[in-house]
Design a protein around this motif. Structure first.
Motif, short mmCIF file in Angstrom:
data_model
loop_
_atom_site.label_atom_id
_atom_site.label_comp_id
_atom_site.label_asym_id
_atom_site.label_seq_id
_atom_site.Cartn_x
_atom_site.Cartn_y
_atom_site.Cartn_z
N PRO A 80 3.84 -4.33 -2.78
CA PRO A 80 3.61 -3.83 -4.15
C PRO A 80 3.73 -4.93 -5.22
CG PRO A 80 5.04 -2.33 -2.94
CD PRO A 80 4.88 -3.57 -2.09
N ILE A 81 4.71 -5.80 -5.05
CA ILE A 81 4.90 -6.88 -6.05
C ILE A 81 3.72 -7.86 -5.99
CG2 ILE A 81 6.51 -8.60 -6.93
CD1 ILE A 81 8.68 -7.30 -5.16
N LEU A 82 3.36 -8.19 -4.74
CA LEU A 82 2.25 -9.14 -4.58
C LEU A 82 0.94 -8.56 -5.13
CD1 LEU A 82 2.99 -10.63 -1.06
CD2 LEU A 82 3.27 -11.73 -3.29
N LEU A 83 0.79 -7.25 -4.99
CA LEU A 83 -0.45 -6.63 -5.48
C LEU A 83 -0.56 -6.76 -7.01
CD1 LEU A 83 -0.91 -3.47 -3.23
CD2 LEU A 83 -2.40 -5.47 -3.40
N GLN A 84 0.59 -6.75 -7.68
CA GLN A 84 0.55 -7.01 -9.13
C GLN A 84 -0.04 -8.40 -9.38
OE1 GLN A 84 4.54 -6.60 -10.65
NE2 GLN A 84 4.67 -4.44 -10.05
N GLY A 85 0.36 -9.33 -8.53
CA GLY A 85 -0.18 -10.69 -8.65
C GLY A 85 -1.67 -10.72 -8.35
N VAL A 86 -2.10 -9.90 -7.39
CA VAL A 86 -3.53 -9.85 -7.05
C VAL A 86 -4.34 -9.46 -8.28
CG1 VAL A 86 -5.27 -8.53 -5.77
CG2 VAL A 86 -3.25 -9.40 -4.60
#
Lengths: 217, 243
Positions: A13-19
């Motif tokens: 979920p955190i990485l998806l914010q970065g995506v």
């Protein structure tokens, strides 16, 4: 492997914010580099010496400066001249300018590949420079330009990670932050790499499609 | 309607036109013959401003041809050109090629231009090919589309630059047929050609050019059948009897 899956569930979920930011930076700078690249290319082939000289000079300056330095310059130096912008704006502007040089050379090659007879035919039916470009040259150049353009898209997606150097919390930076706070380097960076790869695959397929289309004509 | 007086043109140190003086009257068909590199095509290209010229003067309907002046656009819409290699726009259909100039340069309403475009393609025998792209057409068909494209501008004259030289021999006839019909209809034409039969049958006048000068000119019969100059005689002998 089980650890990796558990970590994935936790960090995704955190990485998806970065995506999301990676996508914004990529698309933003792609659009900007396309517009600027087209402008430089048109100046270059305009036949007006001042414009083509200016364009050639500009392209060489841009090509000679590393992207990361360009980003530092926009984000850290420009405020001293009273031009302040957000990290996101600076990264889109910086990547857009940096890539406009390559886009421009690609566009110019496409334009110059068009048979001179096409331009003469357009002239003999009374078309001026701009109409010839718009109706005759550019529509044909697009086919030639698209495959390398697709490659630029892939390179930009990956180079958008350079925005992390000026605090844009895109995928690479999110990954680095998680890794340094959890020490789960292997899981995190494997995940980050897989996510870049996943985003690249549709673009790679698109390039292949463009190449097929270009070779058919 | 087209007048050239003492026209000089050079490419670098190579002077290709060394003082060409000639005129073309309305409804006249003038064929230009001569060896390769003699400057035939350059004359056509100077008339519609694809090339500039250094000295002398070219007038089209009294307007000086100067490709740095805005008046060149009006000259080009009055004097169309048909190329050796057709130069059709490959990304557009036959009809789109024909209506491109009328719609985008002369700002005619698309419906009107389309109707006339169809009629022109029918006139050159390609009514069934209006939606074909150039790549789907034979050389002869492409050249006929190119002629329709030239006609669509409703020009006062058409310049033909070796219109059959890039065609397979069996396709030459269909293009020459269309050109002959145009001539019969009173179109003013300047034709650079190696087709001596066409020149003899259709041309009102023939110019023989060699080394950038007009060596001989006159009616088709006089130049082709009773050439006075040794260079003309020699050229014709080699063209008509190559073996």
């Amino acid at each position: 492997m089980q650890n990796f899956l558990r970590d994935t569930a936790e960090f995704l979920p955190i990485l998806l914010q970065g995506v999301w930011l990676t996508v914004v930076v990529t698309i933003g700078s792609l659009l900007l580099s396309t517009v600027l690249g087209l402008l430089w290319a048109m100046m270059r082939v305009s036949g007006i010496r001042v414009l083509s000289g200016l364009s050639a000079g500009l392209i060489n300056v841009i090509r000679g400066i590393p992207i990361i330095v360009l980003l530092f310059y926009l984000y850290f130096v420009m405020p001293e001249f009273g031009v302040a912008m957000s990290a996101l704006q600076a990264s889109i502007l910086g990547l857009g300018i940096a890539y406009s040089a390559y886009q421009s050379e690609n566009f110019r090659a496409g334009i110059e590949a068009i048979d001179k007879g096409q331009i003469e035919a357009a002239q003999t039916i009374g078309m001026g420079w701009w109409l010839t470009m718009r109706r005759v040259v550019l529509p044909q150049a697009v086919r030639i330009v698209l495959p390398p353009y697709g490659n630029v898209m892939i390179m930009m997606l990956k180079d958008s990670s350079q925005a992390s150097t000026i605090t844009v919390a895109e995928l690479a930076l999110q990954g680095k932050l998680i890794a340094s706070s959890t020490f789960k380097n292997t899981s995190v960076f494997t995940l980050v790499a897989l996510m870049y790869l996943t985003m690249s695959i549709p673009l790679i397929l698109l390039v292949r499609h463009f190449e097929k289309k270009a070779s058919r004509k | 309607m087209i007048e050239l007086s003492n026209v000089h043109k050079r490419f670098g140190s190579n002077e290709v036109l060394k003082g060409i003086t000639a005129s073309v009257e309305k409804s006249e068909v003038v064929c230009i013959i001569g060896p390769s590199g003699s400057g035939k095509s350059t004359i056509l290209r100077c008339i519609n401003g694809l090339e500039s010229y250094e000295a002398g003067e070219i007038l089209v309907e009294g307007t000086k041809v100067d490709n740095t002046s805005p008046s060149i656009v009006s000259i080009r819409t009055q004097v169309s050109m048909v190329f050796q290699r057709f130069n059709l726009f490959p990304h557009r259909t036959a009809l789109e090629n024909v209506v491109e100039g009328p719609i985008y340069v002369k700002k005619e309403p698309p419906a009107e231009a389309g109707e006339r475009g169809r009629a022109l393609l029918a006139q050159v025998g390609l009514a069934d090919k209006i939606d074909a792209h150039p790549a789907q057409l034979s050389g002869g068909q492409q050249q006929r589309v190119a002629i329709a494209r030239a006609l669509a501008m409703q020009p006062k004259a058409i310049l033909f630059d070796e219109p059959t030289s890039a065609l397979d021999p069996e396709l030459v006839g269909e293009v020459l047929g269309v050109m002959r019909k145009l001539a019969d209809d009173g179109m003013t034409m300047v034709v650079v050609t190696h087709e001596m039969g066409f020149a003899r049958d259709v041309a009102d006048r023939v110019l023989f050019i060699d080394g950038g000068v007009i060596v001989e000119q006159g009616t088709a019969k006089s130049v082709l059948d009773k050439p006075q100059q040794a260079r003309t005689q020699d050229f014709l002998r080699r063209v008509l009897h190559p073996l």
